[in-house]
Structures are given as structure tokens and as C-alpha cells.
Motif scaffolding. Structure first.
Motif, short mmCIF file in Angstrom:
data_model
loop_
_atom_site.label_atom_id
_atom_site.label_comp_id
_atom_site.label_asym_id
_atom_site.label_seq_id
_atom_site.Cartn_x
_atom_site.Cartn_y
_atom_site.Cartn_z
N UNK A 190 0.84 -1.20 0.00
CA UNK A 190 0.00 0.00 0.00
C UNK A 190 0.87 1.25 0.00
N UNK A 191 0.58 2.15 -0.94
CA UNK A 191 1.29 3.42 -0.97
C UNK A 191 0.36 4.53 -0.45
N UNK A 192 0.95 5.58 0.16
CA UNK A 192 0.13 6.63 0.77
C UNK A 192 -0.56 7.52 -0.26
N UNK A 193 -1.72 8.01 0.10
CA UNK A 193 -2.44 9.01 -0.69
C UNK A 193 -2.74 10.18 0.23
N UNK A 194 -2.77 11.40 -0.32
CA UNK A 194 -2.97 12.59 0.49
C UNK A 194 -4.31 12.55 1.21
N UNK A 195 -5.37 12.18 0.51
CA UNK A 195 -6.70 12.15 1.12
C UNK A 195 -7.23 10.74 1.07
N UNK A 196 -6.91 9.94 2.08
CA UNK A 196 -7.35 8.55 2.04
C UNK A 196 -8.35 8.24 3.15
N UNK A 197 -8.55 9.15 4.09
CA UNK A 197 -9.49 8.90 5.17
C UNK A 197 -8.94 7.92 6.19
N UNK A 198 -9.80 7.54 7.11
CA UNK A 198 -9.43 6.61 8.19
C UNK A 198 -9.33 5.19 7.63
N UNK A 199 -8.25 4.48 7.99
CA UNK A 199 -8.08 3.10 7.51
C UNK A 199 -8.97 2.17 8.33
N UNK A 200 -9.66 1.27 7.64
CA UNK A 200 -10.50 0.27 8.28
C UNK A 200 -9.65 -0.50 9.30
N UNK A 201 -10.10 -0.56 10.57
CA UNK A 201 -9.29 -1.19 11.62
C UNK A 201 -8.81 -2.61 11.30
N UNK A 202 -9.62 -3.39 10.55
CA UNK A 202 -9.20 -4.77 10.24
C UNK A 202 -7.96 -4.81 9.34
N UNK A 203 -7.64 -3.68 8.68
CA UNK A 203 -6.50 -3.67 7.77
C UNK A 203 -5.27 -2.98 8.37
N UNK A 204 -5.42 -2.34 9.52
CA UNK A 204 -4.32 -1.54 10.08
C UNK A 204 -3.09 -2.39 10.39
N UNK A 205 -3.27 -3.51 11.06
CA UNK A 205 -2.10 -4.33 11.40
C UNK A 205 -2.20 -5.74 10.83
N UNK A 206 -2.85 -5.85 9.69
CA UNK A 206 -2.99 -7.16 9.03
C UNK A 206 -1.62 -7.62 8.53
N UNK A 207 -1.26 -8.90 8.80
CA UNK A 207 0.09 -9.37 8.41
C UNK A 207 0.34 -9.40 6.90
N UNK A 208 -0.70 -9.40 6.09
CA UNK A 208 -0.53 -9.45 4.63
C UNK A 208 -0.47 -8.05 4.01
N UNK A 209 -0.71 -7.01 4.80
CA UNK A 209 -0.73 -5.65 4.27
C UNK A 209 0.55 -4.92 4.68
#
Length: 193
Positions: A129-148
Motif C-alpha cells: 500500500x502506498x500513501x495518498x494525500x486524502x485517504x481517510x481513516x483506515x478500516x481497523x481490520x487492515x491496520x495491522x494485518x500481516x498481509x498488508x
């Protein structure tokens, strides 16, 4: 070989796409990045979409000097509408010795839970995943997912829509496009109307 799949309509491909693809190829542990030209995204209007062949050719022109970045028309041959999960299954079958990963912006990560069979994608494939200026809040299930895996690529606010609209109104957008892509668009009078 570990391949990062960077999907897009690339209508047209611009330097922002190339910078992200090159950053991923050089700084994320991927061996190659394949720029997968999508024939038609079910979520986008088709009317402003340049013909598949022209968009694929522009990706080819943009990437020919980058040995780690390859154009791919794999989705042109799949039944439409197509979904990422089907493309991944098709590629895994065709190239069993490759490990396929997805490349996406944070904004797409926020809608990943709406993708067809997203759980299966996450189970079997890493996502860079690369950063975007306006991406909003990240869905909690994806924040520390080992595959992301978050990759600190440059943030570029440059869009193909902006480029198309600028061409239509006669603005000079040459610095935003790889030189050969600009020449191809100019020669063919694309996006003028």
C-alpha cells in the motif's frame, strides 16, 4: 519471482504511476511490477475511456526503459466484467512459480472490504500500500494485518482525469507524462474533445 500487480485504466499513464511503480520495484522487495491495464472498471464510466489497445501501448511506451516494470494486458483476455480475484487465480494458474502481490493506494485499501472475495485475496496474497494525500481513516481490520505492507512511496496528487481535462482545454501537460506517451497522445490527437 515476486510480482507486484499495479492495476489501472491508465487513461493515460502518467509520471505519478511510473514513480509509484518504480518505487515499489526498487524499495519493497518485489522483483517486478506488472502494470495491469484494466479493460473496464465496473465502478468507472466507460465513455471517457480510450481504446484498450491505445492505453496498453502507452503503458508499453512508458515502461520500456524500466526493466523491472512490465505492461500487462492479461485482463483483456478474461470475461467481463472481471474481478481482481479472478485475475489473480488466472495468473497463479498461468505462472505457478510466481508469487503475485497487489499494489494499491490507501484510498483503495479503504474500500477493499467491498471487493469480491476480498478475504480470499488477503489470505493468499500480500498487498503493498502506498500513501495518498486524502485517504481517510483506515478500516481497523487492515491496520495491522500481516498481509498488508505499507510502503513510504512519494505522495503525488496527479490524476489522469486532470490530464485529460487539461488536454481538452489546450493546457501544456508535457511534464506530467513520459515523453513518448505525450508524443503518442499528441500525434493521435487523443483527449482533445
Amino acid at each position: 519471482m515476486k510480482i507486484g500487480l499495479y492495476f489501472g485504466t491508465f487513461n493515460p499513464i502518467h509520471i505519478g504511476h511510473l514513480i509509484i511503480a518504480n518505487h515499489m520495484a526498487e524499495h519493497s522487495g518485489l522483483d517486478q511490477v506488472w502494470m495491469v491495464v484494466t479493460p473496464h472498471n465496473p465502478h468507472k464510466q466507460k465513455s471517457s475511456l480510450l481504446d484498450d489497445y491505445h492505453r496498453f501501448h502507452m503503458v508499453h511506451l512508458a515502461t520500456e526503459d524500466y526493466p523491472k516494470i512490465k505492461p500487462s494486458d492479461i485482463e483483456f483476455k478474461l470475461p467481463q466484467p472481471n474481478y481482481t480475484v479472478n485475475t489473480l487465480a488466472h495468473l497463479q494458474e498461468k505462472f505457478p512459480n510466481h508469487e503475485f502481490c497487489l499494489i494499491m493506494g490507501e484510498d483503495n485499501l479503504n474500500s477493499l472490504h467491498k471487493w469480491k472475495n476480498y478475504e480470499m485475496i488477503l489470505q493468499n496474497h500480500d498487498i503493498f500500500v502506498y500513501p495518498r494525500a486524502a485517504s481517510g481513516e483506515i478500516d481497523p481490520q487492515f491496520v495491522s494485518h500481516p498481509k498488508i505492507h505499507r510502503v513510504g512511496a512519494p505522495i503525488l496528487e496527479l490524476s489522469s482525469t486532470f490530464i485529460r481535462e487539461s488536454i481538452k482545454t489546450g493546457k501544456n501537460i508535457r511534464p506530467m507524462l513520459p515523453h513518448k506517451v505525450w508524443e503518442y497522445i499528441d500525434h493521435n490527437l487523443f483527449y482533445r474533445k
